[in-house]
Design a protein around this motif. Structure first.
Motif, PDB file in Angstrom:
ATOM      1  N   VAL A 118       9.775 -15.121   2.066  1.00 32.94           N
ATOM      2  CA  VAL A 118       8.594 -15.381   2.900  1.00 32.94           C
ATOM      3  C   VAL A 118       8.002 -16.750   2.578  1.00 32.94           C
ATOM      4  O   VAL A 118       7.677 -17.529   3.485  1.00 32.94           O
ATOM      5  CB  VAL A 118       7.540 -14.277   2.707  1.00 32.94           C
ATOM      6  CG1 VAL A 118       6.250 -14.628   3.447  1.00 32.94           C
ATOM      7  CG2 VAL A 118       8.072 -12.933   3.196  1.00 32.94           C
ATOM      8  N   ALA A 119       7.861 -17.067   1.284  1.00 32.93           N
ATOM      9  CA  ALA A 119       7.305 -18.363   0.895  1.00 32.93           C
ATOM     10  C   ALA A 119       8.173 -19.510   1.378  1.00 32.93           C
ATOM     11  O   ALA A 119       7.671 -20.554   1.839  1.00 32.93           O
ATOM     12  CB  ALA A 119       7.145 -18.427  -0.628  1.00 32.93           C
ATOM     13  N   PRO A 148      16.334 -20.070   0.824  1.00 31.51           N
ATOM     14  CA  PRO A 148      17.372 -19.603  -0.107  1.00 31.51           C
ATOM     15  C   PRO A 148      17.564 -18.090  -0.030  1.00 31.51           C
ATOM     16  O   PRO A 148      16.624 -17.328  -0.190  1.00 31.51           O
ATOM     17  CB  PRO A 148      16.820 -20.016  -1.483  1.00 31.51           C
ATOM     18  CG  PRO A 148      15.778 -21.054  -1.205  1.00 31.51           C
ATOM     19  CD  PRO A 148      15.188 -20.664   0.111  1.00 31.51           C
ATOM     20  N   VAL A 149      18.798 -17.683   0.222  1.00 26.05           N
ATOM     21  CA  VAL A 149      19.168 -16.269   0.228  1.00 26.05           C
ATOM     22  C   VAL A 149      20.534 -16.159  -0.436  1.00 26.05           C
ATOM     23  O   VAL A 149      21.481 -16.826  -0.027  1.00 26.05           O
ATOM     24  CB  VAL A 149      19.241 -15.683   1.651  1.00 26.05           C
ATOM     25  CG1 VAL A 149      19.752 -14.246   1.601  1.00 26.05           C
ATOM     26  CG2 VAL A 149      17.874 -15.732   2.325  1.00 26.05           C
ATOM     27  N   LEU A 184      14.943 -28.273  -6.741  1.00 30.96           N
ATOM     28  CA  LEU A 184      14.447 -29.269  -5.783  1.00 30.96           C
ATOM     29  C   LEU A 184      13.013 -28.995  -5.343  1.00 30.96           C
ATOM     30  O   LEU A 184      12.403 -29.830  -4.680  1.00 30.96           O
ATOM     31  CB  LEU A 184      15.353 -29.290  -4.547  1.00 30.96           C
ATOM     32  CG  LEU A 184      16.812 -29.686  -4.785  1.00 30.96           C
ATOM     33  CD1 LEU A 184      17.607 -29.546  -3.499  1.00 30.96           C
ATOM     34  CD2 LEU A 184      16.922 -31.090  -5.343  1.00 30.96           C
ATOM     35  N   GLY A 185      12.482 -27.841  -5.707  1.00 31.36           N
ATOM     36  CA  GLY A 185      11.118 -27.492  -5.337  1.00 31.36           C
ATOM     37  C   GLY A 185      11.008 -26.526  -4.194  1.00 31.36           C
ATOM     38  O   GLY A 185       9.907 -26.262  -3.691  1.00 31.36           O
ATOM     39  N   VAL A 186      12.128 -25.959  -3.728  1.00 35.50           N
ATOM     40  CA  VAL A 186      12.110 -24.990  -2.637  1.00 35.50           C
ATOM     41  C   VAL A 186      11.744 -23.618  -3.196  1.00 35.50           C
ATOM     42  O   VAL A 186      12.346 -23.177  -4.181  1.00 35.50           O
ATOM     43  CB  VAL A 186      13.490 -24.909  -1.951  1.00 35.50           C
ATOM     44  CG1 VAL A 186      13.475 -23.860  -0.839  1.00 35.50           C
ATOM     45  CG2 VAL A 186      13.900 -26.270  -1.403  1.00 35.50           C
ATOM     46  N   PRO A 202       7.057 -27.402   0.191  1.00 36.01           N
ATOM     47  CA  PRO A 202       5.643 -26.995   0.312  1.00 36.01           C
ATOM     48  C   PRO A 202       4.699 -28.168   0.113  1.00 36.01           C
ATOM     49  O   PRO A 202       4.979 -29.104  -0.653  1.00 36.01           O
ATOM     50  CB  PRO A 202       5.490 -25.961  -0.813  1.00 36.01           C
ATOM     51  CG  PRO A 202       6.866 -25.469  -1.081  1.00 36.01           C
ATOM     52  CD  PRO A 202       7.776 -26.627  -0.837  1.00 36.01           C
ATOM     53  N   THR A 203       3.562 -28.124   0.782  1.00 36.54           N
ATOM     54  CA  THR A 203       2.573 -29.201   0.682  1.00 36.54           C
ATOM     55  C   THR A 203       1.539 -28.856  -0.365  1.00 36.54           C
ATOM     56  O   THR A 203       0.342 -28.858  -0.114  1.00 36.54           O
ATOM     57  CB  THR A 203       1.880 -29.412   2.040  1.00 36.54           C
ATOM     58  OG1 THR A 203       1.314 -28.145   2.454  1.00 36.54           O
ATOM     59  CG2 THR A 203       2.842 -29.895   3.084  1.00 36.54           C
TER      60      THR A 203
END
Length: 299
Positions: free
Chosen positions: A117-118, A96-97, A110-112, A290-291
Motif C-alpha cells: 500500500v505504501a 515491490p512484490v 533505493l528508498g522505495v 516518497p516525498t
C-alpha cells in the motif's frame, strides 16, 4: 499477455505486473492494482515472460511505467530502457512484490517502501528523484552495487579455511573427481551462486590510478554509486591474523582486471571476465520515491 484498462481521475499509468509476482503473491498484486486504479487512469499489463514484458514497456506511449515485481523485474525494466536509450526521458515507478525480503533488498536500498500500500501510494503521490547508475563496458546497467567475488546462495562468503586453497587434501580429492566425472557446461543463475574459492588477485583502478595491484590477495571488492556522480570503491585485503583495514577510493570510472573472475551486479552473477570497467551514469535513473524529504538510500 493480458491488458486491463481502468478509468480513474488523474495521471495515466502503464502497470506491468511481473509473472513471478503474480505467482508468488497474488494478494499483494491485487492490492497494488486496487490502490493504483483508485488514484490514476491505469492500463494493466500481464506479460507471460520477458519478451512480452519488453514489448509492453516499449509500447508505453505517454504513460508512466509502473513495475509490480521484485528486484529482478526492476533491473529488467531499467536495462530495457537503457538499451532503448530512453532512461533520460522516462520516470520509472515500482511496487515491490516478491517472496521474501531478500528479493526486495535493492528496492528498499533505493528508498522505495516495501509495503504494498505504501509503495502504491508513493507511485501516486511521490516525486521523481534522479539516481546514479553504473554502466559497464558491455553496456550492462547496475542499479545498486557491484560485488566481487559474488556471495553464495545463502548470502554468505565461504567460511575461512574451508576452501581447497587452505586444505590441500580437498583440492586433491576435487581433482580426482574431475577426472572421473564428465565436465558439464558452467551455468550461472541467481538461484545457485558460486561460492568464493579463495583469495582473488585483481588490479583495481579508479580514474586511472591503481588502488590495489595483482600482488595483493583480496577478500572482496565492492563498487557503489554514492549519489554525487562518483562511485565508492571498497577493497578488503586478505587478512592474516588481525583484520586488515579496507582500501577506499572514489571516482567516476572503475576498472577491475586480472585472472578470470565473476561478479554480482544487483541480483545477477555475471562472468567470468578478465577485465571490466564501470562508469558512473550521473542521474541516469528517474525513480518515483516518497516525498518525505528523506534522501534515497544506497545499500
Amino acid at each position: 499477455m493480458t491488458e486491463v484498462a481502468t478509468s480513474a481521475t488523474s495521471e495515466r499509468l502503464l502497470v506491468i505486473i511481473d509473472p513471478v509476482a503474480r505467482r508468488v503473491d497474488p494478494e499483494s498484486v491485487r492490492i497494488a492494482k486496487d490502490v493504483l486504479g483508485a488514484g490514476a487512469a491505469t492500463k494493466v499489463c500481464l506479460p507471460d515472460g520477458p519478451e512480452e514484458f519488453a514489448r509492453m514497456l516499449a509500447r508505453r506511449g505517454s504513460r508512466r511505467p509502473v513495475v509490480v515485481g521484485d528486484d529482478r523485474a526492476l533491473v529488467r525494466a531499467v536495462s530495457l530502457l537503457h538499451r532503448q536509450r530512453e532512461l533520460a526521458g522516462c520516470v520509472l515507478s515500482v511496487v515491490p512484490v516478491g517472496a521474501g525480503s531478500g528479493v526486495l533488498s535493492l528496492a528498499r536500498s533505493l528508498g522505495v517502501p516495501t509495503g504494498t500500500v505504501a509503495a502504491a501510494r508513493a507511485v501516486l503521490e511521490g516525486a521523481e528523484r534522479r539516481l546514479d547508475l553504473l554502466v559497464d563496458d558491455s553496456d550492462g546497467v547496475v542499479v545498486g552495487a557491484v560485488g566481487i567475488p559474488p556471495l553464495t546462495a545463502a548470502g554468505h562468503r565461504a567460511p575461512e579455511g574451508a576452501t581447497a586453497v587452505s586444505r590441500p587434501w580437498l583440492r586433491t580429492c576435487q581433482s580426482l573427481v574431475r577426472t572421473l566425472v564428465p565436465a558439464r557446461p558452467a551455468r550461472v543463475t541467481t538461484a545457485a551462486l558460486p561460492a568464493a574459492t579463495g583469495p582473488a588477485r585483481l588490479r583495481v583502478e579508479v580514474d586511472g590510478e591503481t588502488l590495489v595491484d595483482l600482488d595483493q590477495p583480496l577478500e572482496a571488492v565492492s563498487v557503489t554509486p554514492d549519489g554525487s556522480g562518483s562511485a565508492t570503491v571498497r577493497v578488503r585485503p586478505l587478512s592474516v591474523g588481525a583484520a586488515a583495514a579496507p582500501l577506499l577510493g572514489t571516482g567516476r570510472r572503475v576498472t577491475v582486471s586480472g585472472a578470470d573472475f565473476r561478479y554480482r551486479a544487483d541480483a545477477v552473477v555475471a562472468g567470468p571476465v578478465r577485465r571490466r570497467t564501470w562508469t558512473v551514469f550521473e542521474g541516469g535513473l528517474g525513480l518515483t520515491l516518497p516525498t518525505s524529504g528523506q534522501e534515497p538510500r544506497r545499500a
